[in-house]
Scaffold this motif. Structure first.
Motif, PDB file in Angstrom:
ATOM      1  N   ASN A   1       0.519   0.522 -10.792  1.00 53.17           N
ATOM      2  CA  ASN A   1      -0.857   0.327 -11.234  1.00 53.17           C
ATOM      3  C   ASN A   1      -0.964   0.358 -12.766  1.00 53.17           C
ATOM      4  O   ASN A   1      -1.723  -0.388 -13.360  1.00 53.17           O
ATOM      5  CB  ASN A   1      -1.723   1.426 -10.600  1.00 53.17           C
TER       6      ASN A   1
ATOM      7  N   LEU B   1       0.869  -1.184   0.000  1.00 49.51           N
ATOM      8  CA  LEU B   1       0.000   0.000   0.000  1.00 49.51           C
ATOM      9  C   LEU B   1       0.898   1.225   0.000  1.00 49.51           C
ATOM     10  O   LEU B   1       1.784   1.346   0.840  1.00 49.51           O
ATOM     11  CB  LEU B   1      -0.852   0.012   1.275  1.00 49.51           C
TER      12      LEU B   1
ATOM     13  N   LEU C   1      -5.715   1.927  -4.591  1.00 44.80           N
ATOM     14  CA  LEU C   1      -5.966   0.641  -3.935  1.00 44.80           C
ATOM     15  C   LEU C   1      -7.158   0.701  -2.980  1.00 44.80           C
ATOM     16  O   LEU C   1      -7.958  -0.249  -2.938  1.00 44.80           O
ATOM     17  CB  LEU C   1      -4.694   0.183  -3.198  1.00 44.80           C
TER      18      LEU C   1
ATOM     19  N   THR D   1       1.319   8.391  -4.867  1.00 40.65           N
ATOM     20  CA  THR D   1       2.769   8.338  -5.053  1.00 40.65           C
ATOM     21  C   THR D   1       3.164   7.894  -6.463  1.00 40.65           C
ATOM     22  O   THR D   1       2.398   7.239  -7.169  1.00 40.65           O
ATOM     23  CB  THR D   1       3.409   7.345  -4.064  1.00 40.65           C
TER      24      THR D   1
ATOM     25  N   GLY E   1       3.183   3.971  -6.706  1.00 42.74           N
ATOM     26  CA  GLY E   1       1.828   3.431  -6.818  1.00 42.74           C
ATOM     27  C   GLY E   1       1.280   3.628  -8.214  1.00 42.74           C
ATOM     28  O   GLY E   1       0.633   2.745  -8.789  1.00 42.74           O
TER      29      GLY E   1
HETATM   30  C1  LIG Z   1      -9.987  11.520  -7.729  1.00 44.52           C
HETATM   31  C2  LIG Z   1      -8.721  10.924  -8.278  1.00 44.52           C
HETATM   32  C3  LIG Z   1      -8.128  11.506  -9.378  1.00 44.52           C
HETATM   33  C4  LIG Z   1      -6.954  10.972  -9.926  1.00 44.52           C
HETATM   34  N1  LIG Z   1      -6.421  11.580 -11.012  1.00 44.52           N
HETATM   35  C5  LIG Z   1      -5.302  11.078 -11.567  1.00 44.52           C
HETATM   36  C6  LIG Z   1      -4.691  11.682 -12.716  1.00 44.52           C
HETATM   37  O1  LIG Z   1      -5.148  12.713 -13.201  1.00 44.52           O
HETATM   38  N2  LIG Z   1      -3.585  11.121 -13.231  1.00 44.52           N
HETATM   39  C7  LIG Z   1      -3.023  10.010 -12.671  1.00 44.52           C
HETATM   40  O2  LIG Z   1      -2.010   9.561 -13.177  1.00 44.52           O
HETATM   41  N3  LIG Z   1      -3.544   9.431 -11.590  1.00 44.52           N
HETATM   42  C8  LIG Z   1      -4.670   9.929 -11.025  1.00 44.52           C
HETATM   43  N4  LIG Z   1      -5.197   9.325  -9.915  1.00 44.52           N
HETATM   44  C9  LIG Z   1      -4.520   8.140  -9.354  1.00 44.52           C
HETATM   45  C10 LIG Z   1      -3.468   8.573  -8.354  1.00 44.52           C
HETATM   46  O3  LIG Z   1      -2.397   9.219  -8.997  1.00 44.52           O
HETATM   47  C11 LIG Z   1      -2.944   7.418  -7.526  1.00 44.52           C
HETATM   48  O4  LIG Z   1      -2.289   8.012  -6.474  1.00 44.52           O
HETATM   49  C12 LIG Z   1      -1.971   6.479  -8.193  1.00 44.52           C
HETATM   50  O5  LIG Z   1      -2.460   5.935  -9.365  1.00 44.52           O
HETATM   51  C13 LIG Z   1      -1.660   5.308  -7.284  1.00 44.52           C
HETATM   52  O6  LIG Z   1      -0.717   5.694  -6.366  1.00 44.52           O
HETATM   53  P1  LIG Z   1      -0.881   5.375  -4.834  1.00 44.52           P
HETATM   54  O7  LIG Z   1       0.379   5.763  -4.193  1.00 44.52           O
HETATM   55  O8  LIG Z   1      -2.123   5.973  -4.320  1.00 44.52           O
HETATM   56  O9  LIG Z   1      -0.948   3.769  -4.858  1.00 44.52           O
HETATM   57  P2  LIG Z   1      -1.862   2.719  -4.106  1.00 44.52           P
HETATM   58  O10 LIG Z   1      -3.290   3.024  -4.366  1.00 44.52           O
HETATM   59  O11 LIG Z   1      -1.438   2.593  -2.705  1.00 44.52           O
HETATM   60  O12 LIG Z   1      -1.436   1.404  -4.886  1.00 44.52           O
HETATM   61  C14 LIG Z   1      -1.759   1.176  -6.262  1.00 44.52           C
HETATM   62  C15 LIG Z   1      -1.270  -0.205  -6.688  1.00 44.52           C
HETATM   63  O13 LIG Z   1       0.149  -0.244  -6.759  1.00 44.52           O
HETATM   64  C16 LIG Z   1       0.710  -1.188  -5.848  1.00 44.52           C
HETATM   65  N5  LIG Z   1       1.889  -0.509  -5.304  1.00 44.52           N
HETATM   66  C17 LIG Z   1       1.880   0.662  -4.597  1.00 44.52           C
HETATM   67  N6  LIG Z   1       3.148   1.094  -4.388  1.00 44.52           N
HETATM   68  C18 LIG Z   1       3.978   0.175  -4.969  1.00 44.52           C
HETATM   69  C19 LIG Z   1       5.390   0.064  -5.099  1.00 44.52           C
HETATM   70  N7  LIG Z   1       6.225   1.009  -4.601  1.00 44.52           N
HETATM   71  N8  LIG Z   1       5.894  -1.011  -5.746  1.00 44.52           N
HETATM   72  C20 LIG Z   1       5.070  -1.952  -6.273  1.00 44.52           C
HETATM   73  N9  LIG Z   1       3.721  -1.899  -6.188  1.00 44.52           N
HETATM   74  C21 LIG Z   1       3.173  -0.837  -5.544  1.00 44.52           C
HETATM   75  C22 LIG Z   1      -0.398  -1.479  -4.860  1.00 44.52           C
HETATM   76  O14 LIG Z   1      -0.295  -2.769  -4.320  1.00 44.52           O
HETATM   77  C23 LIG Z   1      -1.644  -1.319  -5.730  1.00 44.52           C
HETATM   78  O15 LIG Z   1      -1.847  -2.476  -6.490  1.00 44.52           O
HETATM   79  C24 LIG Z   1      -6.360   9.830  -9.340  1.00 44.52           C
HETATM   80  C25 LIG Z   1      -6.944   9.239  -8.217  1.00 44.52           C
HETATM   81  C26 LIG Z   1      -8.119   9.771  -7.682  1.00 44.52           C
HETATM   82  C27 LIG Z   1      -8.720   9.136  -6.474  1.00 44.52           C
END
Ligand SMILES: Cc1cc2nc3c(=O)[nH]c(=O)nc-3n(C[C@H](O)[C@H](O)[C@H](O)COP(=O)(O)OP(=O)(O)OC[C@H]3O[C@@H](n4cnc5c(N)ncnc54)[C@H](O)[C@@H]3O)c2cc1C
Ligand code: FES
Ligand code: FES
Lengths: 161, 262
Positions: B112, B27, B33, B105, B108
């Motif tokens: 994804n 996470l 996620l 991040t 993430g």
């Molecule tokens: C309202 C909204 C708008 C958004 N708009 C955009 C946008 O305009 N452009 C865009 O690009 N994204 C957008 N996102 C997505 C956002 O950038 C997410 O933060 C990103 O896609 C996932 O990063 P996270 O750190 O939250 O990962 P998480 O949600 O914590 O994890 C995502 C996945 O990656 C895996 N994972 C996490 N970290 C690692 C790691 N270091 N190594 C291996 N696997 C890992 C997890 O197990 C999970 O499967 C949006 C999200 C929301 C809710």
């Protein structure tokens, strides 16, 4: 279950939370701070925004256990010590920045985050910063006015939509 | 949401060990996620937070590259990369909304590999190196189609090395409801040539537009690609746009990115 401690609105708190306990349910269900609203629960609307270590965060999209030890500010923490409305809250009332009020806690907290970084934002900066906060009632115009007023700027001078 | 055991290690080695258990998942910011766990698309038994690992945080210039810790939030990249690599910082600052940028991040996003996400365009468009706990993967080998990457089970991204471009820009055509890119193009100019990476358009996820790269490597100006059109085969068709519409956007966004590059 594990004990999760935070400092919420300046007060040290602690509660037993499951892994899956979201920050929004930690605040509302375990601490009884129901000022934070859950609008969509799908990370889209921003009604649940609170400050975590000073930064705007969607409390429906963070686990309480991941924020063990954090400092959190909710809308309850925005009032003055005597219980009267704080500057941002008062501006929302004065400029009719709400109708049903459901989005308001998130709007107030996002405004607090914006003004901490940028004390005199332009209208465009306000609109841009509040992009993640959805309001189904007001049409935003009065929300933007309220934010301009809360930052001590002229709220009357906004361009008409 | 199904319940799970939550662990928060403070080093990469501990995280890798925790991920070795059955049905464990990393996470990071949770901005993808957590919604997918609420929808029961994911139901890990153990969730391993990477947000307490200091060695996975930060933005650091290193010999012509910018090395960014995988657990660095988008907002930090937008602020701290601005003076080193403005095109990359501007991309990070256009992701989602302020609250998403405070938690979401780099690692993430790349793990994804959403077909409409922004960072995959930057990683492929700069020819970045994805550094994991086990190896280094070139961006050209890393992205393997929608939501599919070269990562193995239990492998975590620890940092990403972005070669700093002479000039670069990201042009995003916003899908205003999701806030993702309906189509987005990252253009980067290097002494060795120009790279053009497109997100949001193809059913195969992020891709490089080779014809535009060749033309722009000869002459880095929007005019150089005025006559080029990107083929619409295998482009996404949904209620927001047809394949032809997306193919058209690829041309427009590429020209805008070239014009904006600095
Ligand atoms: C309202 C909204 C708008 C958004 N708009 C955009 C946008 O305009 N452009 C865009 O690009 N994204 C957008 N996102 C997505 C956002 O950038 C997410 O933060 C990103 O896609 C996932 O990063 P996270 O750190 O939250 O990962 P998480 O949600 O914590 O994890 C995502 C996945 O990656 C895996 N994972 C996490 N970290 C690692 C790691 N270091 N190594 C291996 N696997 C890992 C997890 O197990 C999970 O499967 C949006 C999200 C929301 C809710
Ligand atoms: S309730 Fe959290 S974003 Fe809508
Ligand atoms: S006042 Fe009703 S949603 Fe904003």
């Amino acid at each position: 279950m594990s004990q999760v401690k935070m400092k919420v609105n300046g007060r040290e708190v602690s509660a037993d939370a499951e892994g899956r306990t979201l920050l929004s349910s930690y605040l509302r269900d375990l601490l009884g701070l129901t000022g934070t609203h859950v609008g969509c629960d799908t990370s889209q609307c921003g009604a649940c925004v609170v400050l975590v270590n000073g930064k705007a965060v969607k409390s429906c999209t963070a686990f309480a256990a991941d924020l063990d030890g954090a400092e959190v500010t909710t809308v309850e923490g925005m009032a003055n010590p005597d219980g009267s409305l704080g500057t941002i809250q008062q501006a929302f009332q004065d400029y009719h920045g709400l109708q049903c009020g459901f989005c308001t806690p998130g709007m107030v907290m996002s405004t607090a985050a914006l003004l901490a970084d940028n004390p005199k934002p332009s209208e465009e900066e306000v609109r841009h910063y509040l992009e993640g906060n959805i309001c189904r009632c007001t049409g935003y115009q009065n929300i933007v006015r309220a934010v301009m007023a809360a930052s001590g700027q002229d709220a009357g001078a906004l361009a008409a939509e | 949401m199904h319940n799970f055991e939550f662990v928060k290690p403070s080093s990469v080695a501990e995280a890798v060990a925790a991920l070795a258990s059955e049905e464990a998942q990393p996470l990071s910011g949770g901005q993808t996620l957590i919604p997918s766990m609420k929808a029961r698309l994911n139901a890990p038994e153990t969730l391993v937070s990477l947000m307490g690992i200091a060695e996975m945080q930060g933005v650091c210039p290193d010999a012509g590259s910018l090395v960014i810790g995988a657990a660095t939030p988008h907002a930090t990249v937008a602020a701290e990369a601005a003076s080193h690599f403005p095109g990359l910082a501007a991309l990070a600052g256009q992701i989602g909304d302020p609250a998403v940028r405070n938690r979401g991040t780099l690692g993430g996003s790349l793990a994804n590999n959403d077909p409409s996400a922004c960072y995959p365009a930057a990683a492929l468009g700069t020819g970045a190196t994805i550094v994991t706990n086990a190896r280094e993967i070139a961006a050209d080998d890393y992205f393997q189609g929608m939501f599919t990457t070269a990562l193995e089970e239990g492998e975590i991204i620890t940092s990403v090395r972005f070669p700093i471009a002479e000039k670069s820009a990201y042009a995003k055509f916003l899908q205003p409801a999701s806030r993702f890119a309906l189509t987005g193009v990252f253009v980067a100019k290097y002494a060795s040539g120009v790279r053009v990476a497109v997100t949001g358009a193809s059913e195969n996820g992020v891709f490089r537009w080779a014809e535009a790269e060749a033309a722009l490597s000869q002459n880095f100006s929007a005019d150089a690609i005025a006559e080029l059109t990107c083929p619409s085969d295998e482009m996404i068709s949904d209620l927001h746009g047809t394949p032809e519409y997306r193919a058209h956007l690829v041309g427009v966004m590429t020209r805008r990115a070239v014009a904006a590059a600095r």
